[in-house]
Design a protein around this motif. Structure first.
Motif, mmCIF file in Angstrom:
data_model
loop_
_atom_site.group_PDB
_atom_site.id
_atom_site.type_symbol
_atom_site.label_atom_id
_atom_site.label_comp_id
_atom_site.label_asym_id
_atom_site.label_seq_id
_atom_site.Cartn_x
_atom_site.Cartn_y
_atom_site.Cartn_z
ATOM 1 N N VAL A 4 -32.040 -18.686 -43.349
ATOM 2 C CA VAL A 4 -33.139 -17.771 -43.029
ATOM 3 C C VAL A 4 -34.186 -18.495 -42.203
ATOM 4 O O VAL A 4 -34.672 -17.993 -41.183
ATOM 5 C CB VAL A 4 -33.761 -17.212 -44.325
ATOM 6 C CG1 VAL A 4 -34.977 -16.367 -43.997
ATOM 7 C CG2 VAL A 4 -32.747 -16.400 -45.094
ATOM 8 N N THR A 10 -28.152 -12.414 -45.567
ATOM 9 C CA THR A 10 -28.238 -12.811 -44.157
ATOM 10 C C THR A 10 -26.869 -12.689 -43.507
ATOM 11 O O THR A 10 -25.847 -12.896 -44.136
ATOM 12 C CB THR A 10 -28.706 -14.263 -44.027
ATOM 13 O OG1 THR A 10 -27.875 -15.050 -44.864
ATOM 14 C CG2 THR A 10 -30.145 -14.403 -44.402
ATOM 15 N N SER A 26 -29.850 -6.345 -46.838
ATOM 16 C CA SER A 26 -30.095 -7.452 -47.750
ATOM 17 C C SER A 26 -29.041 -8.523 -47.492
ATOM 18 O O SER A 26 -27.909 -8.227 -47.131
ATOM 19 C CB SER A 26 -30.042 -6.975 -49.196
ATOM 20 O OG SER A 26 -28.832 -6.312 -49.413
ATOM 21 N N HIS A 41 -37.756 -12.983 -47.648
ATOM 22 C CA HIS A 41 -36.933 -13.818 -48.515
ATOM 23 C C HIS A 41 -37.749 -14.914 -49.175
ATOM 24 O O HIS A 41 -37.220 -15.947 -49.552
ATOM 25 C CB HIS A 41 -35.786 -14.438 -47.717
ATOM 26 C CG HIS A 41 -34.829 -13.421 -47.197
ATOM 27 N ND1 HIS A 41 -34.907 -12.913 -45.927
ATOM 28 C CD2 HIS A 41 -33.778 -12.797 -47.790
ATOM 29 C CE1 HIS A 41 -33.938 -12.023 -45.753
ATOM 30 N NE2 HIS A 41 -33.248 -11.930 -46.870
#
Lengths: 214, 492
Positions: free
Chosen positions: A55, A171, A169, A47
């Protein structure tokens, strides 16, 4: 992004082969710590163009747990164990290392099969995650020490973690948190179980647990 | 409506109860607390069930993270019923414990906390809409129940616990891989938390990638199948069931296995959309039939009564999986069988557990003349075993009969023949075991205690349910099971 992932793949494979080939005291948890750290970096690199706090926090949580806490717990357990030499596993060290090579080829083949369906997953990481899953299973099945079996379980877990970081794809905060919490508890439960087995039997060789059959 | 709060309450209540058990000061209080909390859970479950059936067919809460439809509501009510029965039995069992297994305060607290904790975890599995959270709940049940097996740590129970922990952890890891693959198979709108939502994955408008869904279903079936005790990955099950304290074995057999099978069934509708009618049902029929056959083989040679019951669980979970593979009629039979098996297996474990305490062993050759030694538990043993092997007029006979009809109408002749063959073997073998245990002269060393009203109550309720549903199926129950079956097997 790809060069970084290439380096992580190379180091990740290295740690797996080291775990397959290790028989020395305490080396297992240390290689595992390094591998946990590497795997924790994967979501950050994936990312890199749109890094969110979610993330970053999840990656930090993973690195702290898998790179520091789990290996530390395992080293503590290792210190309480009564034995001071490694017993030869069911499949010898050379055999285990040799096992790695065809399995790596198999992982590449499986990854090639999956790539058309998983378009945005980087190929090198797909290979690594499948390889880690195989190595984890192999360690659980072939090692006599309860401790090495737990290490095998955590290698398997690392493989699945890498897969989740590349294949999905977006989170999934709540799910990732739950998974992390479960892994956390699992290591402690297994650790306590090992201590119980140790105090009851005076050893941690799982191959002597053979009273229950049929 | 206050229904969404009631779903949340079903998660919070047992979790709080688990914490409460840790601070209670008497073992007896812990035993009372678990009965009280599971009874409240049963009331909440019944309320939810009627709401789901009477309303739109589902209830959601917490921004669709929690979702209960007829299929999950049915499982929730069976779960709560098994927990109430087993909690009452725990009071009977632990107060009669032998001297080497004293129910001390430490053990009581640990037991109460883990017991209610696993109730909370299983409820989480059943009310989650997100397949990821469902997985988290399933993994939590493994970790919480591991220490219930070795409540009294000794060599055998620790061995069983370690095998359970390791084998199920691997299984659960496979199931997670399957869950990830299923989420990755969503081609459109895969971003965000809803990728894991069952309602999203199962909806007909969603497009999923068939290759990934195929991988996903296989991983899920093998992974959760390990926990459900489907052959050939059932090896932890007889060890864990035989070594755990009996109320725990009853809960394992009576519901933990069903929870895992429930998780597999949640993946069947998406698999059907992506891969057509036959892929998932073919695999279910295969693993179901294999489990029935393997279990039948082992049942013949068993010496320990609890291990025998454990293999019966493998057999009956196989029957349920087979039913799910046979289309809407089969799914109806499978769900009915789930209920019957849970009640009957719990009763069988109760009887074997108490008789084991009285005769001082679970070895079948040590138990004889149970009917004379202890009329209540002897009768419970005889009735539960007869029901378990499919003797009329008990309800398991009815659900197995429905399964036969489903197999005939689906044209599944080979599984039908194998099922009949294995049932015949099990019938003869188990009948031989139970006649030896129930009739004859009791051995001299029997230590019989007077049975209290709690014991009469649970035996009465369980036997009453088995007999009643074998003779008469209420229309409302039949409708409820029908709408649950339609969710996983489509409309008939």
């Amino acid at each position: 992004m790809l060069p970084f992932l290439g380096i992580i793949q190379a180091l990740g494979l290295l740690t797996s082969f080291a775990l397959l080939g290790t028989r020395s005291k305490g080396a297992g948890p240390q290689w595992l710590a390094f591998q946990g750290l590497l795997c924790g970096l994967v979501p950050i690199i994936m990312h890199a163009d749109g890094l969110t706090t979610q993330v970053v926090l999840l990656a930090i949580g993973n690195i702290v747990l898998k790179g520091i806490v789990f290996p530390w717990v395992l080293l503590r357990l290792r210190a309480r164990a009564p034995y001071h030499r490694e017993v030869v596993p069911f499949i010898g060290i050379v055999g285990s290392t040799l096992f790695g090579i065809p399995v790596l080829a198999l992982s590449v083949w499986l990854a090639l099969r999956m790539t058309p369906a998983l378009k945005h997953a980087p190929f090198v990481m797909l290979v690594l995650s499948i390889f880690l899953i195989f190595v984890g299973l192999f360690l659980i099945v072939t090692r006599r020490k309860a401790l090495m079996q737990v290490i095998g379980y955590l290698v398997l877990e690392n493989g699945i973690f890498v897969f989740s970081a590349i294949a999905i794809s977006g989170t999934l905060l709540l799910v990732e948190l739950g998974v992390l919490l479960d892994a956390f508890v699992a290591v402690f439960v297994m650790g306590i179980a090992i201590l119980h087995i140790n105090s009851e039997f005076g050893f941690m060789d799982v191959d002597q647990l053979t009273a229950l059959r049929g | 409506m206050f229904l969404d709060q009631s779903i949340a309450a079903m998660l919070i209540l047992p979790a709080l109860g688990a914490a409460l058990c840790l601070i209670l000061s008497r073992p007896r209080h812990v035993l009372t607390a678990i009965v009280g909390i599971s009874a409240l859970q049963l009331v909440l479950a019944a309320n939810l069930w009627t709401a789901v059936l009477g309303g739109h067919g589902f209830v959601t809460a917490a921004a669709s993270w929690l979702y209960v439809d007829a299929f999950s509501a049915f499982h929730i009510i069976v779960l709560a019923l098994v927990f109430v029965l087993s909690s009452v039995f725990a009071g009977v069992y632990f107060t009669n414990a032998s001297s080497d297994q004293t129910f001390t305060l430490t053990i009581a607290r640990r037991y109460g906390a883990l017991w209610l904790g696993s109730l909370a975890a299983m409820t989480l599995v059943l009310v989650s809409n997100s397949l990821g959270i469902m997985w988290v709940g399933m993994e939590a049940t493994t970790l919480l129940t591991a220490f219930l097996i070795s409540l009294y740590p000794n060599r055998l129970s620790l061995e069983a616990m370690w095998k359970y922990l390791l084998i199920c952890s691997i299984g659960i890891a496979f199931a997670f891989m399957g869950t990830l693959l299923a989420a990755a198979s969503l081609q459109v709108g895969s971003a965000g938390e809803t990728a894991f939502f069952w309602t999203n994955l199962a909806s007909a408008e969603t497009h999923v990638d068939p290759t990934l869904m195929k991988f996903a279903f296989i991983f899920v079936l093998v992974g959760y199948g390990t926990k459900a005790g489907l052959a050939p990955i059932h090896s932890w099950l007889p060890d864990a069931h035989s070594q755990a304290p009996t109320p725990v074995s009853a809960m394992f057999s009576g519901f933990l296995l069903n929870t895992a099978l429930y998780c597999i069934m949640r993946f069947v509708p998406p698999a059907r959309h992506a891969l057509g009618e036959h892929f998932a049902s073919g695999l279910l029929i295969f693993f179901g039939t294999l489990s029935i056959l393997v279990a039948a083989g082992f049942i013949v040679f068993q010496r320990d009564a609890k291990r025998l019951l454990a293999y019966h669980s493998v057999e009956h979970l196989g029957i349920i999986a087979l039913g799910y593979g046979l289309g809407p009629l089969g799914a109806f039979a499978a769900l009915f069988h789930t209920f019957n098996h849970s009640v009957c297996k719990a009763l069988a474990f109760f009887a074997v557990g108490r008789l084991g305490q009285e005769f001082g062993s679970h070895e079948m050759h040590a138990i004889s003349g149970a009917l004379r030694a202890d009329r209540l538990w002897g009768t419970a043993l005889l009735v539960s075993f007869l029901a378990l092997i499919g003797v009329a007029p008990f309800s398991i006979f009815m659900s197995e009969y429905q399964l036969l009809r489903a197999a005939v109408s689906a044209g599944a002749w080979l599984p039908l023949a194998l099922f009949l063959l294995a049932s015949g073997v099990v019938f003869v073998a188990a009948l031989r075991h139970v006649i030896a245990m129930a009739f004859g002269i009791p051995t001299a060393t029997v230590r019989v205690a007077r049975n209290g009203s709690a014991a009469f109550l649970i035996v009465g309720v369980a036997m009453g349910l088995l007999l009643l549903l074998g003779l008469w199926m209420p229309l409302s129950l039949s409708k409820a099971i029908g709408s649950a079956a339609a969710i996983v097997a489509g409309q008939p």
